[in-house]
Every structure is written in structure tokens, then in C-alpha cells.
Design an enzyme around this catalytic site. Structure first.
Site, short mmCIF file in Angstrom:
data_model
loop_
_atom_site.label_atom_id
_atom_site.label_comp_id
_atom_site.label_asym_id
_atom_site.label_seq_id
_atom_site.Cartn_x
_atom_site.Cartn_y
_atom_site.Cartn_z
N GLU A 59 33.16 40.27 40.48
CA GLU A 59 34.08 39.71 41.34
C GLU A 59 33.91 38.05 40.13
OE1 GLU A 59 33.21 35.50 45.34
OE2 GLU A 59 32.65 37.90 44.92
N ASP A 63 36.07 36.31 38.38
CA ASP A 63 36.11 34.29 38.62
C ASP A 63 36.83 33.93 37.23
OD1 ASP A 63 36.64 32.00 39.82
OD2 ASP A 63 34.97 31.93 38.93
N ASP A 132 38.30 37.23 47.42
CA ASP A 132 36.94 37.47 45.99
C ASP A 132 36.91 39.08 46.17
OD1 ASP A 132 35.97 35.28 47.09
OD2 ASP A 132 34.38 35.75 48.79
N GLU A 135 38.99 38.66 43.03
CA GLU A 135 38.41 38.72 41.92
C GLU A 135 37.94 39.65 40.83
OE1 GLU A 135 37.78 33.75 42.03
OE2 GLU A 135 36.38 35.05 42.48
#
Length: 250
Positions: A59, A63, A132, A135
């Protein structure tokens, strides 16, 4: 009386291979299934299964990759915009609500591995968990196919949203966005004229925004702030349309 049976940790409703195939079609990368399984593993599931690896590292990576892909596109697509405006456009795309929407379109909830608590509280459809995990999936594609594959995936999943980011990003704060566009177009600082009507407990506010001695927007709201934001939005859209028309020679 026998003790109540505890609900077990949730299990995926769909095989991870199905998602791996979808991601390969959309990114061109051959996705490693064990790595993808980890991207779908929420920390609640990991905790209830002996502390196995979960998706937070992927994650974190995803991101950063998502931010880079979107920023790179916006930088090229809007060569004349200042950093502050570009940051708003990016925020319209890189946020939990947008990511959760994309995750639902992928039906990502059906692939999640969740613990008991998240299962019983509807974790498969929580914005925060879906965002989340999305990502983490982007991070997985990056690990499997590099930046080209991740870029292709992000544009495939979020291309329309990225294209609309100029409007969506401006909406984060219409008054600030209006001031930025008037500065870019050398039109000076917007001024607001606000009138109020009605008793103290039930007032209505009407705002008009003046730019270079021209009224370009008006708005009505239950508060002065709401009326000004609405007026700023109308003015921003008018100036954006004029600017776009001038750029295309229309």
C-alpha cells in the site's frame, strides 16, 4: 451450554487468479499471485492468522506510484498552471473516495482477506479498506511490471477521473480556485458583495462576485460562506470556459 461459536476470519469470495488475469489484461504485466494475495490481506486477517505478512508495505509503495503517475500526467497536461492548482487537481484523484470507487468497479471487495471484526462490520465495502487495498494492488503491479505497467493500469482505471480533475480539484475550495485563475489571467482579485434576508434564525444569503468590474457569478446559501462558494464556482466555470475557448481559438 456450549460456548457460542466465534465467527472465523473471512475468506475471499473469489479466487485471486481471477483478479490476476484482470490486472494482466489492464496493465500488460504478468502478476505474481502470491504477491497479489498479500496485497489483498488486511492486517486484521494477518493478526488472526499468526502475524502473516499483510498489505501495508505494498500500500505504501502503491500510494507513491499512484501519486507519481497522476502528477506526471497533470504536469504535462497543464503546463501553465502553478503548483498549488496542480496539487488540487491531484487531490481530486488521489483520495480515498476516488480509490474506493475504482476498487468497487473492480469488485475488489470479493477478493479481500479480512479478520472477524472487519467481516462483521462490513469491511468488504468500507471506503478506507478498499482504497488502501487498491493502492496495494497498484504497488503489486509496479513490482511485477515496473512503472510502465503501473502507469497503464492507473490510466485504464482512473483515466476519466484524471481528465475531470480540473473541475473536481477546483471544487475543493472554489474561492481559492477562483483567486488562482484570476491571478493566472491577470484579472485582479475577486470581490464579493453579500446581501442577507430573513429573520435571524432563518437567514438566506445572496452573494455576487465581481472581477475586473464585471459580475461573473452569484450564489445563494444558508450562510455567507456557502453563498460565496457558490458564486465563486459560477465565476470559475465562466472564466475556465472563456480561457479554454481562447486557447482553442473558438
Amino acid at each position: 451450554m456450549s460456548p457460542a461459536k466465534r465467527p472465523r476470519a473471512d475468506v475471499p469470495q473469489r479466487p485471486v487468479g481471477d483478479l490476476a488475469s484482470i490486472l494482466q489484461q489492464r496493465s500488460g504485466a504478468v502478476v505474481d499471485e502470491p504477491l497479489l494475495s498479500r496485497a489483498l490481506t488486511h492486517r486484521s486477517f494477518a493478526y488472526e492468522n499468526g502475524g502473516i505478512p499483510h498489505n501495508e508495505r505494498q500500500e505504501f509503495l502503491g500510494d507513491a506510484v499512484l501519486g507519481l503517475v497522476v502528477t506526471d500526467h497533470l504536469y504535462d497536461a497543464h503546463p501553465d498552471l502553478p503548483e498549488g492548482q496542480l496539487a488540487k487537481f491531484r487531490a481530486a484523484v488521489v483520495n480515498s473516495r476516488a480509490l474506493a470507487k475504482v476498487a468497487r468497479e473492480l469488485e475488489l471487495g470479493g477478493f479481500l482477506m479480512l479478520g472477524r471484526g472487519e467481516t462483521t462490520t462490513g469491511g468488504r465495502d468500507k471506503d478506507s479498506i478498499l482504497a488502501d487495498t487498491m493502492e496495494a494492488v497498484i504497488g503489486t503491479v509496479y513490482l511485477c511490471g515496473g512503472l510502465p505497467a503501473a502507469t497503464k493500469l492507473v490510466h485504464d482505471l482512473m483515466g476519466d477521473l484524471i481528465q475531470q480533475s480540473a473541475l473536481l480539484g477546483a471544487g475543493l475550495d472554489w474561492k481559492t480556485s477562483l483567486q488562482e485563475i484570476t491571478s493566472t489571467l491577470a484579472l485582479g482579485v475577486p470581490s464579493y458583495q453579500v446581501e442577507e434576508d430573513g429573520p435571524d434564525h432563518d437567514k438566506t444569503f445572496t452573494a455576487r462576485v465581481m472581477i475586473a468590474e464585471e459580475q461573473l457569478g452569484s450564489g445563494v446559501g444558508r450562510s455567507k460562506k456557502a453563498a460565496e462558494q457558490q458564486a465563486a464556482e459560477a465565476a470559475w466555470r465562466e472564466l475556465k470556459a472563456r480561457s479554454d475557448a481562447a486557447a482553442t481559438g473558438a
